[in-house]
Scaffold this active site. Structure first.
Site, PDB file in Angstrom:
ATOM      1  N   HIS A 145     -59.047  12.294  32.343  1.00  0.00           N
ATOM      2  CA  HIS A 145     -58.570  11.666  31.103  1.00  0.00           C
ATOM      3  C   HIS A 145     -59.138  12.392  29.881  1.00  0.00           C
ATOM      4  CE1 HIS A 145     -56.555   7.814  32.307  1.00  0.00           C
ATOM      5  NE2 HIS A 145     -57.128   8.138  33.450  1.00  0.00           N
ATOM      6  N   SER A 175     -52.284  10.917  34.469  1.00  0.00           N
ATOM      7  CA  SER A 175     -53.075  10.392  33.358  1.00  0.00           C
ATOM      8  C   SER A 175     -53.637  11.467  32.449  1.00  0.00           C
ATOM      9  CB  SER A 175     -54.204   9.514  33.891  1.00  0.00           C
ATOM     10  OG  SER A 175     -53.670   8.459  34.645  1.00  0.00           O
TER      11      SER A 175
END
Length: 183
Positions: free
Chosen positions: A158, A105
């Site tokens: 992230h 991610s």
């Protein structure tokens, strides 16, 4: 995909023992520096790996076709290391000093940020993202921090990935401008 496939065959635990992140103080003692990249190869569900691979394939292909495999590798390696270190700062180790987070991610957010910012800074290079995708990415990030999703998100990973991708795009753009000025 290979790591996920082996995990489905019951090998998650031995793989995780070698790939999961450890605190930086532990890495400084044991010198297992591959763990800075390791979590990028571990996925916890089919949806997790499919979602990450779809974005990686779509956006990574844009980067690769424009700048080559080496640039895609640089974006991957730097974003994986930076996002994993960032997430490690907010994660408490479990058994054996292992930190239970993983996924691509941070790298996905990095390629999104890279393509987004290059589309903005250097539209003549042909990279771009629709505003709807940028909006989705930013809303997803906010929802992760709001902790209203059905999944646990590695918010620091992230965010660090997105910032890394944006900064790499900015540096590439600046470098191109300086070369152009020097000609």
């Amino acid at each position: 995909v290979l790591v996920y496939g082996l995990s489905l065959l019951g090998l998650f635990s031995p793989i995780a023992q070698h790939l999961l992140m450890q605190p930086l103080s532990v890495l400084a003692e044991n010198h297992e520096w591959w763990r800075l990249l390791g979590p990028a190869f571990i996925h916890f569900s089919a949806l997790h790996i499919i979602f990450n691979l779809l974005w990686w394939c779509m956006l990574g292909a844009k980067i690769e076709s424009t700048f080559g495999k080496s640039m895609l590798f640089v974006v991957f390696a730097l974003s994986a290391i930076i996002s994993n270190v960032a997430q490690a700062m907010f994660t408490t180790p479990v058994q054996g000093n292992l930190m239970l987070f993983g996924g691509l991610s941070g790298g996905v957010d990095a390629v999104m940020g890279f393509v987004w910012w290059l589309g903005w800074l250097k539209p003549q290079w042909g990279l771009s993202l629709p505003k709807s995708v940028i909006g989705f990415m930013l809303v997803w990030l906010v929802l992760g921090f709001a902790d209203v999703l059905w999944v646990n998100m590695a918010n620091a990973a992230h965010t660090a990935g997105l910032i890394t991708g944006c900064l790499l795009a900015g540096l590439l753009s600046l470098g191109a401008d300086k070369r152009k000025q020097g000609q």
